[in-house]
Scaffold this active site. Structure first.
Site, PDB file in Angstrom:
ATOM      1  N   TYR A  21       0.849  -1.195   0.000  1.00 41.23           N
ATOM      2  CA  TYR A  21       0.000   0.000   0.000  1.00 41.23           C
ATOM      3  C   TYR A  21       0.891   1.255   0.000  1.00 41.23           C
ATOM      4  CZ  TYR A  21      -2.832   3.641   2.135  1.00 41.23           C
ATOM      5  OH  TYR A  21      -3.441   4.835   2.412  1.00 41.23           O
ATOM      6  N   ASP A  36      -0.256  -7.609   6.351  1.00 43.27           N
ATOM      7  CA  ASP A  36      -1.413  -6.720   6.220  1.00 43.27           C
ATOM      8  C   ASP A  36      -2.526  -7.560   5.602  1.00 43.27           C
ATOM      9  OD1 ASP A  36      -3.335  -4.894   5.340  1.00 43.27           O
ATOM     10  OD2 ASP A  36      -1.857  -3.291   5.114  1.00 43.27           O
ATOM     11  N   LYS A  95     -11.774  -0.673   5.864  1.00 44.41           N
ATOM     12  CA  LYS A  95     -12.238  -1.384   4.675  1.00 44.41           C
ATOM     13  C   LYS A  95     -13.271  -2.452   5.050  1.00 44.41           C
ATOM     14  CE  LYS A  95      -9.320   1.341   2.608  1.00 44.41           C
ATOM     15  NZ  LYS A  95      -8.100   1.510   3.319  1.00 44.41           N
TER      16      LYS A  95
HETATM   17  C1  PLP Z   1      -3.828  -2.593   2.382  1.00 42.56           C
HETATM   18  C2  PLP Z   1      -3.951  -1.319   3.153  1.00 42.56           C
HETATM   19  N1  PLP Z   1      -3.321  -1.207   4.331  1.00 42.56           N
HETATM   20  C3  PLP Z   1      -3.396  -0.056   5.058  1.00 42.56           C
HETATM   21  C4  PLP Z   1      -4.115   1.033   4.618  1.00 42.56           C
HETATM   22  C5  PLP Z   1      -4.177   2.288   5.452  1.00 42.56           C
HETATM   23  O1  PLP Z   1      -5.376   2.328   6.146  1.00 42.56           O
HETATM   24  P1  PLP Z   1      -6.158   3.669   6.569  1.00 42.56           P
HETATM   25  O2  PLP Z   1      -6.567   4.360   5.313  1.00 42.56           O
HETATM   26  O3  PLP Z   1      -7.278   3.156   7.386  1.00 42.56           O
HETATM   27  O4  PLP Z   1      -5.184   4.486   7.359  1.00 42.56           O
HETATM   28  C6  PLP Z   1      -4.809   0.946   3.407  1.00 42.56           C
HETATM   29  C7  PLP Z   1      -5.588   2.099   2.909  1.00 42.56           C
HETATM   30  O5  PLP Z   1      -6.059   2.135   1.797  1.00 42.56           O
HETATM   31  C8  PLP Z   1      -4.712  -0.262   2.652  1.00 42.56           C
HETATM   32  O6  PLP Z   1      -5.336  -0.399   1.465  1.00 42.56           O
END
Ligand code: PLP
Length: 396
Positions: free
Chosen positions: A98, A170, A195
């Site tokens: 990400y 993740d 999500k």
């Molecule tokens: C795979 C993944 N990890 C972490 C994050 C970060 O999360 P947040 O937007 O809740 O801070 C995202 C955000 O799109 C993501 O897609």
């Protein structure tokens, strides 16, 4: 084994004080003490809060972990895990993680002396070869965003254990309903709970789940010491989202597979990416380590231009053009000009994020309605291409 819907629903306690069937929102900053240090288990709401405590126990149960820790965003959760390291340590990270994690690693932590070595994590050998005496953490995302590459969690966890470093996965895209990294040997799981866990596009949240107590205590210490906690109301909202997670994921997966199969044979589509397709490059690993393939589908157009992708993403009705994913309403985005815009074009293309790549977050609408929406967008794209062709006079 993933937690069943029955186990999940009944692991959320009825309020012992009042019998409330919904977890009460303890909207308070502090707790009255009988004498200094004599209290009912709570003293200050950054340190602990009863609503958040129910959520954190639920998260641990979902991921088969010991400790769950809730944060104010997915990035705050990632940040807490990186803070386990110290200057001079190195992270090996998948090369298509990400973008926000990439930005955090490079723009924030490199200046504190933590270096990151990026490798293609679909090959276990790449990780093995990259390990050095400084490696303290391996960071993978599987499936990845937006090309849905799969890394072999169990094989990578063996390398991590043999090298004395931690493996963090993740698990945002798969969710614990489909994949439990801690049972496959990982030490830590993180989520953007924004999500699928939340599931309704109405909150920003994150969490860390650790396999053992000692690591959990360290993250819990960082949660309190650094302060990026999840609020009582958002904790309640997240509990409410998680209650329907198994049901939602089932529907997301069913519809996503139908849409991926339909896209794959569409004449305007160059390539469709979905781990559930037999021709996906990592289908065998996906099949081995997860019980389903998720709700995200990406595809590249035959006309591989940003212009064509822009016509498509502005032509759908049910699929709303927006960043984020995992909610009940279907979304779509154009990574090259949205989520992956900050990555130099050549690097982006090399990672498979071509100019026309489009990412779908398949929601809970009827699959046939979603397919009809995509079909009419393809028709608009086709009409636009015909309109923009130079006029050639017919010969007589
Ligand atoms: C795979 C993944 N990890 C972490 C994050 C970060 O999360 P947040 O937007 O809740 O801070 C995202 C955000 O799109 C993501 O897609």
């Amino acid at each position: 084994m993933s937690i069943t819907a029955t186990q999940l629903i009944h692991s959320i306690p009825v309020d012992p004080l009042t019998g409330a069937i919904s977890v009460p929102v303890y909207q308070t900053s502090t707790f009255v003490q009988e004498a200094p240090g004599v209290n009912k288990g709570y003293d200050y709401a950054r340190t602990n809060n009863p609503t958040r405590a129910v959520l954190e126990q639920l998260l641990a149960k979902l991921e088969n972990g010991h400790t769950g820790i809730a944060f104010s965003s997915g990035l705050a959760a990632i940040d807490a895990v990186v803070k386990l390291l110290k200057s001079g340590d190195e992270i090996i990270a998948a090369d298509d993680i990400y973008g926000g994690a990439f930005r955090l690693f490079t723009r924030v932590y490199e200046k504190f002396g933590i270096t990151v070595n990026y490798v293609d994590a679909t090959s276990v050998e790449n990780i093995f070869e990259a390990i050095s005496h400084r490696t303290k953490l391996i960071w993978i995302e599987t499936p990845t965003n937006p090309t849905l590459k799969i890394a072999d969690i169990e094989a990578i966890s063996k390398i991590a254990r043999a090298s004395g470093c931690l493996l963090c996965v993740d698990n945002t895209f798969a969710t614990p309903v489909l994949q439990q990294p801690l049972l496959l040997g990982a030490d830590i799981v993180v989520h953007s709970a924004t999500k699928y866990l939340g599931g309704h596009s109405d909150l920003i949240a994150g969490c860390v789940i650790t396999k053992d107590k000692a690591l959990g205590d360290e993250i819990k210490f960082l949660q309190n010491a650094c302060g990026a906690i999840l609020s009582p109301f958002d904790s309640w909202l997240l509990i409410r989202g998680i209650e329907t997670l198994p049901l939602r994921i089932k529907q997301h997966c069913n519809s996503a597979l139908l849409i991926a199969e339909w896209l794959q044979q569409h004449p305007a589509v160059e390539k469709c990416y979905y781990p559930g397709l037999k021709n996906h490059c990592n289908h065998a690993i996906a099949l081995k380590q997860s019980s389903g393939f998720g709700g995200i589908v990406s595809f590249a157009l035959k006309e591989n231009t940003e212009e064509a992708a822009h016509v498509f993403v502005t032509s759908t009705g049910l699929f709303k053009l927006a960043e984020s994913l995992g909610g009940i309403k279907s979304l779509l985005c154009h990574p090259a000009s949205m989520t992956h815009k900050s990555i130099p074009a050549e690097k982006r293309r090399a990672a498979g994020v071509t100019d026309s790549l489009i990412r779908l977050s398949v929601g809970l609408e009827e699959a046939e309605d979603l397919i009809a929406d995509l079909e009419q967008a393809f028709c608009k794209l086709d009409a636009n291409q015909k309109d923009s062709k130079p006029f050639v006079a017919a010969s007589v």
